[in-house]
Design a protein around this motif. Sequence first.
Motif, PDB file in Angstrom:
ATOM      1  N   SER A  53      45.609  25.699  27.776  1.00 52.74           N
ATOM      2  CA  SER A  53      44.548  25.882  28.375  1.00 52.74           C
ATOM      3  C   SER A  53      43.031  25.138  27.369  1.00 52.74           C
ATOM      4  N   THR A  54      41.847  25.350  27.380  1.00 54.23           N
ATOM      5  CA  THR A  54      40.652  25.315  26.463  1.00 54.23           C
ATOM      6  C   THR A  54      40.355  26.681  26.192  1.00 54.23           C
ATOM      7  N   ALA A  55      40.189  27.759  27.337  1.00 51.89           N
ATOM      8  CA  ALA A  55      40.145  28.437  26.448  1.00 51.89           C
ATOM      9  C   ALA A  55      41.587  29.415  26.045  1.00 51.89           C
ATOM     10  N   LEU A  56      42.868  29.531  26.133  1.00 49.86           N
ATOM     11  CA  LEU A  56      43.680  30.302  25.899  1.00 49.86           C
ATOM     12  C   LEU A  56      43.623  29.925  23.683  1.00 49.86           C
ATOM     13  N   SER A  57      43.498  28.100  24.108  1.00 48.63           N
ATOM     14  CA  SER A  57      42.759  27.462  22.841  1.00 48.63           C
ATOM     15  C   SER A  57      41.850  28.126  21.575  1.00 48.63           C
ATOM     16  N   GLU A  58      41.098  28.133  22.430  1.00 46.11           N
ATOM     17  CA  GLU A  58      39.476  28.933  21.952  1.00 46.11           C
ATOM     18  C   GLU A  58      40.402  30.039  21.517  1.00 46.11           C
TER      19      GLU A  58
END
Length: 83
Positions: free
Chosen positions: A2-7
Amino acid sequence: MSTALSEKLRLALSSLRHLRYAPDPHFDRIIRLAAQSFDAPMAAISFVSRDRSWFKSTYGFGLPQLARSASFCSTRSTAVDPS
Protein backbone atom coordinates in the motif's frame (compact mmCIF):
# COMPACT_ATOMS: atom_id res chain seq x y z
CA MET A 1 2.34 -2.81 -0.97
CA SER A 2 0.00 0.00 0.00
CA THR A 3 1.02 3.62 -0.48
CA ALA A 4 0.74 4.23 3.28
CA LEU A 5 3.04 1.30 4.08
CA SER A 6 5.48 2.40 1.37
CA GLU A 7 5.62 5.87 2.91
CA LYS A 8 6.19 4.43 6.41
CA LEU A 9 9.10 2.36 5.10
CA ARG A 10 10.55 5.42 3.34
CA LEU A 11 10.43 7.39 6.58
CA ALA A 12 12.06 4.53 8.50
CA LEU A 13 14.94 4.36 6.01
CA SER A 14 15.33 8.11 6.18
CA SER A 15 15.68 7.96 9.94
CA LEU A 16 18.51 5.44 9.60
CA ARG A 17 20.61 8.02 7.72
CA HIS A 18 21.73 5.52 5.06
CA LEU A 19 20.72 7.77 2.21
CA ARG A 20 23.82 9.88 1.69
CA TYR A 21 26.50 7.33 2.52
CA ALA A 22 29.13 6.46 -0.07
CA PRO A 23 28.56 3.48 -2.37
CA ASP A 24 29.18 0.10 -0.75
CA PRO A 25 31.22 -2.64 -2.50
CA HIS A 26 28.78 -5.29 -1.24
CA PHE A 27 25.87 -3.56 -2.93
CA ASP A 28 28.02 -2.97 -6.03
CA ARG A 29 28.62 -6.73 -6.40
CA ILE A 30 24.91 -7.51 -5.98
CA ILE A 31 23.79 -4.93 -8.51
CA ARG A 32 26.47 -5.95 -11.05
CA LEU A 33 25.43 -9.60 -10.74
CA ALA A 34 21.74 -8.71 -11.12
CA ALA A 35 22.39 -6.62 -14.25
CA GLN A 36 24.53 -9.32 -15.83
CA SER A 37 22.11 -12.13 -14.89
CA PHE A 38 19.19 -10.35 -16.54
CA ASP A 39 21.28 -8.94 -19.40
CA ALA A 40 20.22 -5.43 -18.32
CA PRO A 41 22.26 -2.40 -19.41
CA MET A 42 21.50 -0.58 -16.14
CA ALA A 43 20.57 -1.46 -12.58
CA ALA A 44 20.47 0.35 -9.25
CA ILE A 45 19.77 0.10 -5.55
CA SER A 46 18.26 3.33 -4.31
CA PHE A 47 16.73 4.81 -1.18
CA VAL A 48 13.94 7.33 -1.53
CA SER A 49 13.80 10.36 0.74
CA ARG A 50 11.15 13.06 0.85
CA ASP A 51 12.42 14.78 -2.30
CA ARG A 52 15.34 12.69 -3.67
CA SER A 53 16.16 9.17 -4.78
CA TRP A 54 19.70 8.40 -3.58
CA PHE A 55 21.61 5.64 -5.39
CA LYS A 56 23.48 3.36 -3.03
CA SER A 57 24.82 1.38 -5.99
CA THR A 58 24.55 1.71 -9.77
CA TYR A 59 25.55 -0.28 -12.83
CA GLY A 60 25.54 1.29 -16.28
CA PHE A 61 25.13 4.90 -15.16
CA GLY A 62 26.77 7.16 -12.62
CA LEU A 63 24.16 9.47 -11.14
CA PRO A 64 24.39 9.75 -7.34
CA GLN A 65 20.78 10.97 -7.03
CA LEU A 66 17.64 12.11 -8.85
CA ALA A 67 14.71 14.26 -7.91
CA ARG A 68 12.06 11.97 -6.43
CA SER A 69 9.56 13.09 -9.05
CA ALA A 70 11.92 11.90 -11.82
CA SER A 71 12.73 8.51 -10.31
CA PHE A 72 11.24 5.12 -11.15
CA CYS A 73 10.84 4.44 -7.42
CA SER A 74 8.58 7.43 -7.07
CA THR A 75 6.36 6.17 -9.87
CA ARG A 76 6.03 2.81 -8.14
CA SER A 77 5.57 4.13 -4.61
CA THR A 78 2.75 6.45 -5.67
CA ALA A 79 0.94 3.89 -7.83
CA VAL A 80 -2.56 2.90 -6.82
CA ASP A 81 -2.70 -0.23 -4.67
CA PRO A 82 -4.54 -2.93 -6.68
CA SER A 83 -6.10 -4.59 -3.60
